[in-house]
Design a protein around this motif. Sequence first.
Motif, PDB file in Angstrom:
ATOM      1  N   LYS A 158      11.637  11.698  27.605  1.00  0.00           N
ATOM      2  CA  LYS A 158      12.536  12.746  27.331  1.00  0.00           C
ATOM      3  C   LYS A 158      13.870  12.565  27.115  1.00  0.00           C
ATOM      4  CE  LYS A 158      13.546  13.769  32.042  1.00  0.00           C
ATOM      5  NZ  LYS A 158      12.759  12.745  32.872  1.00  0.00           N
TER       6      LYS A 158
ATOM      7  N   PRO B 129      14.616   6.497  35.837  1.00  0.00           N
ATOM      8  CA  PRO B 129      14.094   7.844  36.619  1.00  0.00           C
ATOM      9  C   PRO B 129      14.033   7.677  38.174  1.00  0.00           C
ATOM     10  CG  PRO B 129      12.472   6.875  35.010  1.00  0.00           C
ATOM     11  CD  PRO B 129      13.740   6.220  35.017  1.00  0.00           C
ATOM     12  N   ARG B 130      13.811   6.294  38.907  1.00  0.00           N
ATOM     13  CA  ARG B 130      13.527   5.992  40.061  1.00  0.00           C
ATOM     14  C   ARG B 130      14.731   6.311  41.077  1.00  0.00           C
ATOM     15  NH1 ARG B 130      10.715   6.071  43.948  1.00  0.00           N
ATOM     16  NH2 ARG B 130      10.464   4.016  45.238  1.00  0.00           N
TER      17      ARG B 130
ATOM     18  N   PHE C 297      25.747   9.958  35.336  1.00  0.00           N
ATOM     19  CA  PHE C 297      26.825  10.421  36.188  1.00  0.00           C
ATOM     20  C   PHE C 297      28.039   9.631  35.649  1.00  0.00           C
ATOM     21  CE2 PHE C 297      25.241  12.322  40.116  1.00  0.00           C
ATOM     22  CZ  PHE C 297      24.107  12.381  40.178  1.00  0.00           C
TER      23      PHE C 297
ATOM     24  N   VAL D 186      19.460  10.734  35.889  1.00  0.00           N
ATOM     25  CA  VAL D 186      20.512  11.615  35.367  1.00  0.00           C
ATOM     26  C   VAL D 186      21.745  10.632  35.179  1.00  0.00           C
ATOM     27  CG1 VAL D 186      22.070  13.604  35.855  1.00  0.00           C
ATOM     28  CG2 VAL D 186      19.788  13.519  36.695  1.00  0.00           C
TER      29      VAL D 186
ATOM     30  N   LYS E 128      18.319   8.629  41.489  1.00  0.00           N
ATOM     31  CA  LYS E 128      18.964   9.927  40.939  1.00  0.00           C
ATOM     32  C   LYS E 128      18.287  10.647  39.817  1.00  0.00           C
ATOM     33  CE  LYS E 128      23.659   8.677  42.700  1.00  0.00           C
ATOM     34  NZ  LYS E 128      24.901   8.602  42.356  1.00  0.00           N
ATOM     35  N   GLY E 129      16.969  10.436  39.508  1.00  0.00           N
ATOM     36  CA  GLY E 129      16.313  11.100  38.424  1.00  0.00           C
ATOM     37  C   GLY E 129      16.646  10.559  37.078  1.00  0.00           C
TER      38      GLY E 129
ATOM     39  N   PRO F   4      17.368  13.513  32.015  1.00  0.00           N
ATOM     40  CA  PRO F   4      17.271  15.115  31.884  1.00  0.00           C
ATOM     41  C   PRO F   4      18.961  15.516  31.640  1.00  0.00           C
ATOM     42  CG  PRO F   4      16.824  13.724  34.139  1.00  0.00           C
ATOM     43  CD  PRO F   4      17.338  12.789  33.211  1.00  0.00           C
ATOM     44  N   GLY F   5      19.695  14.641  31.355  1.00  0.00           N
ATOM     45  CA  GLY F   5      20.997  14.960  30.739  1.00  0.00           C
ATOM     46  C   GLY F   5      22.235  14.513  31.855  1.00  0.00           C
ATOM     47  N   PHE F   6      23.449  14.990  31.635  1.00  0.00           N
ATOM     48  CA  PHE F   6      24.402  14.791  32.678  1.00  0.00           C
ATOM     49  C   PHE F   6      24.253  15.579  33.840  1.00  0.00           C
ATOM     50  CE2 PHE F   6      26.110  13.090  28.634  1.00  0.00           C
ATOM     51  CZ  PHE F   6      26.705  11.675  28.959  1.00  0.00           C
ATOM     52  N   MET F   7      24.818  15.039  34.693  1.00  0.00           N
ATOM     53  CA  MET F   7      24.805  15.794  36.178  1.00  0.00           C
ATOM     54  C   MET F   7      25.640  16.892  36.104  1.00  0.00           C
ATOM     55  SD  MET F   7      23.495  15.912  39.002  1.00  0.00           S
ATOM     56  CE  MET F   7      23.700  16.888  40.724  1.00  0.00           C
ATOM     57  N   ILE F   8      25.360  17.957  36.722  1.00  0.00           N
ATOM     58  CA  ILE F   8      26.246  19.168  36.806  1.00  0.00           C
ATOM     59  C   ILE F   8      26.510  19.599  38.217  1.00  0.00           C
ATOM     60  CG2 ILE F   8      25.046  20.397  34.885  1.00  0.00           C
ATOM     61  CD1 ILE F   8      23.494  22.170  36.738  1.00  0.00           C
TER      62      ILE F   8
ATOM     63  N   GLU G   7      11.056  24.236  32.010  1.00  0.00           N
ATOM     64  CA  GLU G   7      11.515  25.027  33.134  1.00  0.00           C
ATOM     65  C   GLU G   7      12.692  25.663  33.235  1.00  0.00           C
ATOM     66  OE1 GLU G   7      10.369  22.084  33.349  1.00  0.00           O
ATOM     67  OE2 GLU G   7       8.837  21.694  34.774  1.00  0.00           O
ATOM     68  N   ALA G   8      13.678  24.834  32.830  1.00  0.00           N
ATOM     69  CA  ALA G   8      15.082  25.102  32.643  1.00  0.00           C
ATOM     70  C   ALA G   8      15.349  26.299  31.738  1.00  0.00           C
ATOM     71  CB  ALA G   8      16.148  24.233  32.898  1.00  0.00           C
TER      72      ALA G   8
ATOM     73  N   ASN H 282       8.433  15.236  35.159  1.00  0.00           N
ATOM     74  CA  ASN H 282       9.532  15.292  36.278  1.00  0.00           C
ATOM     75  C   ASN H 282       9.528  14.236  37.624  1.00  0.00           C
ATOM     76  OD1 ASN H 282      10.142  17.546  35.270  1.00  0.00           O
ATOM     77  ND2 ASN H 282       8.978  18.761  36.356  1.00  0.00           N
TER      78      ASN H 282
END
Lengths: 512, 70
Positions: A396, A322-323, A330, A328, A325-326, A358-362, A429-430, A274
């Motif tokens: 990841k 990762p620096r 968009f 992610v 918006k994580g 981490p994936g696409f933003m939600i 975690e999720a 993370n």
Amino acid sequence: MSNQMEDILRERMAQVEKGGDEKYHAKLKEQNKLFVRDRLKLLFDDEFMLEDGLFANFLAGDLPADGVVTAIGKVNGQTVCVMANDSTVKAGSWGSRTVEKIIRIQETAEKMRVPLIYLVDSAGARITDQLEMFPGRRGAGRIFYNQVKLSGKVPQICILFGPSAAGGAYIPAFCDIVIMVEHNASMYLGSPRMAEMVIGQKVTLEELGGARMHCSVSGCGDVLAANEEEAIQSARKYLSYFPANYTEKPPVTVGMAPNPQAKDISTIVPENQNAPFNMYDFIDALVDEDSFFEIKKLFAQELITGIARLDGKPVGIIANQPRVKGGVLFVDSADKAARFINLCDAYHIPLLFLADVPGFMIGTAVERAGIIRHGAKMISAMSEATVPKISLIVRKAYGAGLYAMAGPAFEPDACLALPGAQIAVMGPEAAVNAVYSNKIQAIEDPQERQAFIMEKRKEYQEDIDLYLLASDLIVDGIVPPANLRQELINRYTVYASKRQIFTDRKHPVYPV
Amino acid sequence: MKQVTATMAGTVIQVLVSAGDNVGAGQDVIVMESMKMEVPLQAEAAGTVKEVKVNIGDFVNEGDIVLVLE
């Protein structure tokens, strides 16, 4: 031929080559702009230049070359065609011969199969000449039609030195790359004056369509240059990665070791899934020194796109950052990736996906902006790319992020991972929260609850263990960080003979 | 007056500065958590913190002002 005739010719040539009136040259200086012929000198390797239509609209008297120079020259030893507006001639506006000259240099580039460079600095159409230059078969519309037709055949590069207004704003839009000079370049459909008159909006030119806005917000610009010299050098460097046309392979240069000051790859990526790290450090440690040419650096910075060299061979890099918006994905980052992948695939530049996603933003904001539709664009472009492509899971790849970053199902030539990488529908975690939410809520004792969560996370970690994925042939290899560069060089060398036709059809229905 | 805004929707998990502190350009001032990732927010330019507008645990939307500099 008498000497007198030759003298007249030379005198007239010199006159036309001077461009517009002295006062307009003075204005250029005030704006830190160069005269069109000086721009061409910087762009070309040497004196070699063939020009057509020097005497266009000569008889008008005050419209030298009709406000545009069309020429053939050399860039990095490669023949290129150029169209260059002369803003000292009626602000670089287009008359009928201006348009005809632009169309002809496009036709030349197509026939010769060489790159076409647009040096744009134009106020747009000459309204007084509209009947001759606007609506007809060889009117201005033809320029855009030709651009669309040339797209993917030969590289089309735009350097924007000044305005590119209304219809003219579509020249950059149809190019592969747009380099903008800060403070001078602008692109807009309606000027600030028009915006105020027609919709009642008060806005400055810089806010409305300035270079920085387009390079960081709208995504219409790819490279922001501090001045004209830097912009032209950028275009020369960009071209060094590209073949003359789609039938040829990108040029190979002498390989260089990575930057000696670069950090050790194994120290760059934190073990904590993370925690942020700087993906630029990773790229720096991997590629030939000073070879990274970044595209859309200021736009959607959570994803990095650019062309670099690995042992002298161009490779297009798509990397999560990762620096920012994580890392992610968009709406804008998906759009940026789709466009870049499409560019590389058109000119046989192999692709390298560096996944830490981490994936696409939600959430509401992105759903309303159509993140699914934009994500589909990226996945579609990546699927269709038939150049050699390697997916490297740096740390990841969760959820549809794995798919978008050329995961195993999308036929990468290899899906590799660094030790410690995780591939899963979602992070531990999720996932534990999603599966055991009711159970977790039902445990009243906080300590007991925490213990349960930790135990389930541990079980989940074991389920997604990298060696389990390698054992099931999901990843093709786990690479020690110290061997990574050589592994990639070897693989791209081997994959160079790859030939694939994606499928048989007229064309896809693009998810745009 | 300069502001620091949330780069994406998420929850504030760390406030690294308080009113009156001097910060440099590019310095991390707030850390958010979003999509299970730590997302640091930086001051774009140097300045003195005038006001911290969020507390740990607050949900913020993309574009919300989290900190004001002067």
